[in-house]
Design an enzyme around this catalytic site. Structure first.
Site, short mmCIF file in Angstrom:
data_model
loop_
_atom_site.label_atom_id
_atom_site.label_comp_id
_atom_site.label_asym_id
_atom_site.label_seq_id
_atom_site.Cartn_x
_atom_site.Cartn_y
_atom_site.Cartn_z
CG ASN A 111 1.22 0.05 0.08
OD1 ASN A 111 0.45 0.12 -0.73
ND2 ASN A 111 2.51 0.49 0.08
CB THR A 152 6.88 1.40 -2.26
OG1 THR A 152 5.66 1.58 -3.28
CG2 THR A 152 6.12 2.14 -0.99
CB CYS A 186 1.72 4.61 -7.64
SG CYS A 186 0.71 3.49 -6.72
#
Lengths: 305, 319
Positions: A69, A193, A130
């Site tokens: 993503n 992630t 992030c």
């Protein structure tokens, strides 16, 4: 009767299952499928000081047993959250935890301060990791000094439970966890992630508008599990484990590796009801094994010498 | 309300590259709007992890069935297409918004029998009342007299069967334009429009004859106009080149199909000031408006195709 309660500093979870930021909206999106009050907590969408449009489409690509993503922290900013979203969700009968992101230390602090004033928010999850944000997010989370700076600053303006969400895109995650602990974090959550990419072989173009993006889903579980184990040995503060959890068995592996609680993310897309199924499954496991408190499973992995 | 349900495959039709799946639920169906979609679980293999979003082609509340048209493009759609009769598919539905069904009360005052009705305050804003926009598709709404806003209106004999007032049937002239597998959601939309007495036509296009499926079924609902790029069926060319554009004027267009086709249709709609809704197909993960992967950039910023769509009015788009 298995005791499902997990006690963290200033934060009590009715069970160890929470839902991960960016996968569960603000909770309301899943209310048709599950009783939200059966969750230990909901980590809402990452919130920044100002409105962010996020990255251009396409923002996702399916990968083997997972997905990439590149959403880019799209959100309407903290003021919109406080004025419009918070009133709607504050009375949901579970821990609503705000995931906080920023490009600068000032931004992180400004958001943390505003969330501190919200009575029904018992904790924030500080997103220093992030990988999609070009300016800032990643930079803080990959160095010990970066972590120290942001956690120390936020600690000064935020007096409830401070959870720091760690990036796996580092050489030594245990060191970073130790920095967070030394700077005043009440817990660490990992992993965010992993940096990955995908290419459309026919068009020869990257599948994501940003070329690289964050990998999540079942395929990351072995890495996440290993990192939870490493971090749990390095810090005394509680560890919240996430990364590829899609069953009670997965969740139990993370508890055994050292996690006090877990978050479920990408698995919600495949089965929106998975979170409560996992919560029940953990209880079933404990009944089968004669375990009275789920918290007894934390770090209970057996290593024969 | 959205649900996760197992649907059993009870009937199947196969073409070279597409399959029609008639799926039955053991429970009564949730209310479905034309234009909504489902998310089908296909995750028992490495390369099929996320659900596949598929438009709802047809709905039968009495038999508790939905029909999906699936084009074989990859492992997930092949898996769905290879489902055997009696097997189940786990489905989340109904998702997204639906096509806006027109309610043509603006011209009520010009219909002689309707003149006293136009002065009934509740009737003047019927079109703007969201619950009234899909009157025919909402079972409880079919008996108009039970709706408070409509109570004094129902006592006007001419209003009891609006569709039978000849002037009302031609108030809206609508075109449903589909390309390839994009024709799928237009079928149920056509049925809904037919129930409301709206005058419409289907304009269906494909590269070649073999790309166009279910034509008999469409013809049983409304008039079907066809284009194929190679001229193997219908008029040769794109949907935007069909002769109907020279012969008729339309008040409203609904379109679903490849993006270039929808963009060409949008251009014509804008040039001729025709109201138009498109159905988008962005890559999705959750399908619930939670993950923000499927966004389309609009005049309101990035919005989720799965929640603020898939149907969008062209006046919102930046195309």
């Amino acid at each position: 009767m298995v005791n499902e309660t997990i006690k963290l500093k200033g934060l009590t979870l009715k069970n160890p299952v929470m839902t991960a930021s960016g996968t569960f909206g603000y909770g309301e999106e899943y209310a048709d499928f599950i009783d939200l009050s059966q969750l230990g907590g909901i980590l809402v969408k990452g919130t920044t000081l100002n409105h962010r449009e996020g990255n251009p489409y396409p923002r996702m690509a399916e990968t083997p047993s997972g997905m990439l993503n590149a959403v880019g922290l799209q959100n309407k900013g903290i003021d919109y959250f406080v004025e419009t979203i918070y009133p709607r969700i504050k009375d949901i009968d579970t821990n609503i935890i705000v995931n906080v992101s920023g490009s600068t230390i000032e931004d992180y602090c400004a958001v943390a301060e505003k969330v501190n004033a919200l009575e029904n928010i018992p904790a924030i999850e500080l997103n220093v990791s992030c990988p999609n944000v070009k300016q800032g997010g990643m930079a803080f989370g990959v160095t010990c000094s970066g972590i120290e700076q942001v956690v120390t600053a936020v600690r000064k303006v935020y007096d409830k439970h401070l959870m720091v969400k760690l990036s796996p895109n580092v050489t030594n995650i245990a060191e970073l966890a130790m920095s967070a602990e030394a700077s005043g974090a009440d817990s660490v959550s990992l992993i965010n992630t992993l940096l990955g990419m995908a290419i459309n072989a026919e068009t020869r173009r990257p599948k994501l508008s940003t070329i690289t993006g964050g990998l999540s889903g079942a395929c990351v579980k072995p890495i996440a599990l290993r990192m939870v184990w490493q971090v749990s040995k390095a810090v005394k503060i509680p560890v919240i484990g996430l990364g590829g959890i899609s069953s009670a068995t997965d969740a139990i592996e993370f508890l055994l590796a050292g996690a006090s609680a877990i978050e479920i993310g990408t698995a919600n897309f495949i089965d929106p009801a998975i979170s409560v199924k996992v919560a029940k499954g953990i209880v079933d496991y404990c009944e089968r094994h004669g375990i009275e408190n789920i918290s007894d499973l934390t770090g209970a992995m057996i290593v024969e010498n | 309300m959205k649900k996760i349900t197992d649907f059993r495959l009870i009937e199947k039709k196969e073409w070279a590259r597409s399959t029609s799946l008639l799926l039955q639920s053991d429970e009564p169906l949730e209310e479905i709007k034309a234009g909504q979609f489902v998310q089908v679980r296909v995750d028992d293999a490495q390369h099929t992890y996320l659900r596949r979003p598929i438009s709802i082609h047809d709905v039968d509340y009495q038999n508790r069935t939905i029909t999906l048209l699936v084009l074989r493009v990859g492992e997930g759609t092949n898996k769905m297409s290879d489902t055997e009769i009696g097997d189940t598919l786990n489905i989340i539905y109904p998702l997204g918004n639906g096509f806006t069904i027109p309610v043509e009360t603006q011209n009520v005052a010009s219909v002689p029998e309707m003149q006293n009705v136009a002065y009934v305050p509740e009737m003047q804003n019927v079109a703007s009342v969201p619950e009234m926009q899909n009157v025919a598709s909402v079972p409880e709404m079919q008996n108009v007299t039970s709706v408070p806003e409509m109570q004094n209106v129902a006592s006007v004999p001419e209003m009891q069967n609006v569709a039978s007032v000849p002037e009302m049937q031609n108030v809206a002239s609508v075109l449903l334009i589909g390309g390839g597998i994009g024709i799928a959601p237009l079928y149920y939309l056509g049925k809904m429009l037919k129930e409301k007495g709206v005058n419409f036509k289907f304009l269906l296009g494909g590269r070649s004859k073999s790309d166009l499926i279910m034509l008999e079924e469409f013809a049983s609902v409304g008039e079907v106009l066809i284009t194929t790029n190679d001229g193997s069926l219908g008029e040769q060319g794109f949907v935007t080149q069909h002769s109907v554009w020279q012969k008729e004027k339309f008040d409203m267009i609904y379109t679903c199909g490849p993006k270039p086709m929808m963009m060409a249709v949008t251009k014509i709609a804008r040039e001729n000031n025709i109201e138009c809704e498109v159905s988008l197909e962005n890559l999705m993960a959750c399908g619930l408006g939670a993950c923000l992967c499927c966004v389309e950039n609009t005049i309101e910023g990035n919005v989720c195709v799965c929640k603020e769509g898939p149907v969008m009015n062209i006046n919102k788009l930046l195309w």
